[in-house]
Design a protein around this motif. Sequence first.
Motif, PDB file in Angstrom:
ATOM      1  N   LYS A 163       0.834  -1.204   0.000  1.00 55.79           N
ATOM      2  CA  LYS A 163       0.000   0.000   0.000  1.00 55.79           C
ATOM      3  C   LYS A 163       0.876   1.264   0.000  1.00 55.79           C
ATOM      4  N   PRO A 164       0.364   2.313  -0.610  1.00 51.92           N
ATOM      5  CA  PRO A 164       1.116   3.577  -0.605  1.00 51.92           C
ATOM      6  C   PRO A 164       1.448   4.025   0.812  1.00 51.92           C
ATOM      7  N   SER A 165       2.596   4.625   0.955  1.00 53.13           N
ATOM      8  CA  SER A 165       3.175   5.138   2.197  1.00 53.13           C
ATOM      9  C   SER A 165       3.817   4.053   3.061  1.00 53.13           C
ATOM     10  N   GLN A 166       3.594   2.783   2.716  1.00 54.89           N
ATOM     11  CA  GLN A 166       4.200   1.719   3.493  1.00 54.89           C
ATOM     12  C   GLN A 166       5.627   1.434   3.018  1.00 54.89           C
ATOM     13  N   THR A 167       6.265   0.472   3.660  1.00 54.28           N
ATOM     14  CA  THR A 167       7.625   0.082   3.305  1.00 54.28           C
ATOM     15  C   THR A 167       7.623  -1.230   2.540  1.00 54.28           C
ATOM     16  N   LEU A 168       8.254  -1.209   1.392  1.00 51.40           N
ATOM     17  CA  LEU A 168       8.418  -2.405   0.559  1.00 51.40           C
ATOM     18  C   LEU A 168       9.627  -3.173   1.079  1.00 51.40           C
ATOM     19  N   SER A 169       9.454  -4.476   1.306  1.00 55.51           N
ATOM     20  CA  SER A 169      10.556  -5.311   1.791  1.00 55.51           C
ATOM     21  C   SER A 169      10.690  -6.544   0.913  1.00 55.51           C
ATOM     22  N   LEU A 170      11.868  -6.750   0.371  1.00 55.03           N
ATOM     23  CA  LEU A 170      12.166  -7.919  -0.456  1.00 55.03           C
ATOM     24  C   LEU A 170      13.439  -8.598   0.036  1.00 55.03           C
ATOM     25  N   THR A 171      13.505  -9.895  -0.185  1.00 54.63           N
ATOM     26  CA  THR A 171      14.681 -10.674   0.175  1.00 54.63           C
ATOM     27  C   THR A 171      15.183 -11.425  -1.044  1.00 54.63           C
ATOM     28  N   CYS A 172      16.488 -11.546  -1.136  1.00 49.78           N
ATOM     29  CA  CYS A 172      17.126 -12.306  -2.215  1.00 49.78           C
ATOM     30  C   CYS A 172      17.924 -13.450  -1.591  1.00 49.78           C
ATOM     31  N   ALA A 173      17.499 -14.671  -1.857  1.00 52.65           N
ATOM     32  CA  ALA A 173      18.215 -15.853  -1.379  1.00 52.65           C
ATOM     33  C   ALA A 173      19.235 -16.270  -2.422  1.00 52.65           C
ATOM     34  N   VAL A 174      20.461 -16.492  -1.976  1.00 55.05           N
ATOM     35  CA  VAL A 174      21.551 -16.835  -2.880  1.00 55.05           C
ATOM     36  C   VAL A 174      21.992 -18.269  -2.644  1.00 55.05           C
ATOM     37  N   SER A 175      22.155 -19.022  -3.712  1.00 55.90           N
ATOM     38  CA  SER A 175      22.674 -20.385  -3.625  1.00 55.90           C
ATOM     39  C   SER A 175      23.791 -20.563  -4.639  1.00 55.90           C
ATOM     40  N   GLY A 176      24.682 -21.510  -4.346  1.00 56.43           N
ATOM     41  CA  GLY A 176      25.786 -21.772  -5.257  1.00 56.43           C
ATOM     42  C   GLY A 176      26.968 -20.846  -5.065  1.00 56.43           C
ATOM     43  N   GLY A 177      26.916 -20.002  -4.051  1.00 63.85           N
ATOM     44  CA  GLY A 177      28.014 -19.079  -3.779  1.00 63.85           C
ATOM     45  C   GLY A 177      27.700 -18.265  -2.544  1.00 63.85           C
ATOM     46  N   SER A 178      28.750 -17.799  -1.865  1.00 68.37           N
ATOM     47  CA  SER A 178      28.552 -17.037  -0.634  1.00 68.37           C
ATOM     48  C   SER A 178      28.525 -15.538  -0.896  1.00 68.37           C
ATOM     49  N   ILE A 179      27.656 -14.848  -0.185  1.00 61.85           N
ATOM     50  CA  ILE A 179      27.573 -13.392  -0.345  1.00 61.85           C
ATOM     51  C   ILE A 179      28.767 -12.675   0.302  1.00 61.85           C
ATOM     52  N   THR A 180      29.604 -13.433   1.004  1.00 65.64           N
ATOM     53  CA  THR A 180      30.807 -12.837   1.583  1.00 65.64           C
ATOM     54  C   THR A 180      32.055 -13.095   0.741  1.00 65.64           C
ATOM     55  N   THR A 181      31.887 -13.747  -0.398  1.00 70.51           N
ATOM     56  CA  THR A 181      33.034 -14.021  -1.273  1.00 70.51           C
ATOM     57  C   THR A 181      33.661 -12.716  -1.738  1.00 70.51           C
ATOM     58  N   SER A 182      34.944 -12.595  -1.548  1.00 72.20           N
ATOM     59  CA  SER A 182      35.658 -11.378  -1.919  1.00 72.20           C
ATOM     60  C   SER A 182      35.560 -11.118  -3.420  1.00 72.20           C
ATOM     61  N   GLY A 183      35.362  -9.857  -3.752  1.00 73.47           N
ATOM     62  CA  GLY A 183      35.335  -9.474  -5.158  1.00 73.47           C
ATOM     63  C   GLY A 183      33.955  -9.358  -5.753  1.00 73.47           C
ATOM     64  N   TYR A 184      32.953  -9.726  -4.988  1.00 75.12           N
ATOM     65  CA  TYR A 184      31.584  -9.627  -5.488  1.00 75.12           C
ATOM     66  C   TYR A 184      30.749  -8.720  -4.589  1.00 75.12           C
ATOM     67  N   PHE A 211      20.306 -11.388   1.146  1.00 74.40           N
ATOM     68  CA  PHE A 211      20.334  -9.957   1.380  1.00 74.40           C
ATOM     69  C   PHE A 211      18.960  -9.371   1.061  1.00 74.40           C
ATOM     70  N   SER A 212      18.705  -8.204   1.611  1.00 76.51           N
ATOM     71  CA  SER A 212      17.356  -7.667   1.593  1.00 76.51           C
ATOM     72  C   SER A 212      17.322  -6.208   1.162  1.00 76.51           C
ATOM     73  N   LEU A 213      16.165  -5.808   0.680  1.00 76.94           N
ATOM     74  CA  LEU A 213      15.899  -4.427   0.272  1.00 76.94           C
ATOM     75  C   LEU A 213      14.706  -3.906   1.050  1.00 76.94           C
ATOM     76  N   GLN A 214      14.827  -2.701   1.554  1.00 77.98           N
ATOM     77  CA  GLN A 214      13.685  -1.996   2.113  1.00 77.98           C
ATOM     78  C   GLN A 214      13.581  -0.640   1.428  1.00 77.98           C
ATOM     79  N   LEU A 215      12.393  -0.322   0.937  1.00 78.20           N
ATOM     80  CA  LEU A 215      12.126   0.965   0.295  1.00 78.20           C
ATOM     81  C   LEU A 215      10.937   1.584   1.023  1.00 78.20           C
ATOM     82  N   SER A 216      11.158   2.698   1.651  1.00 77.64           N
ATOM     83  CA  SER A 216      10.130   3.296   2.490  1.00 77.64           C
ATOM     84  C   SER A 216       9.281   4.313   1.727  1.00 77.64           C
TER      85      SER A 216
END
Length: 118
Positions: free
Chosen positions: A13-34, A80-85
């Motif tokens: 709904k308008p004025s609310q906060t949009l929240s999305l999550t991205c699940a990653v497989s096949g690699g780590s989000i802490t891998t250097s260089g990405y 990792f996640s996104l929030q858009l207010s």
Amino acid sequence: QVQLQESGPGLVKPSQTLSLTCAVSGGSITTSGYAWSWIRQPPGKGLEWMGVIGDGGTTYYSPSLKSRTSISRDTSKNQFSLQLSSVTPEDTAVYYCARRSWSTEVDWGQGTQVTISS
């Protein structure tokens, strides 16, 4: 092969906060260089890069969205996640998460439609 999958509500709904999550497989989000990005595409328009979180957790946002955007991560879940207010109908778009290497998005999720409507 890294795979990314977006998830979250398809209707916000308008004025609310949009929240999305991205699940990653096949690699780590802490891998250097990405880094890990959020991009969106409003209907009938081009891609808009929103922001990124690096392998060390540092974030950088598009200046036009910086005041409303937050990107975070959960390393224990490899996601990792996104929030858009304060969303408006102009935030209606397909939202993508992606892996970024050398300033280029190299792997993409399939995208998720988010509609802003009351």
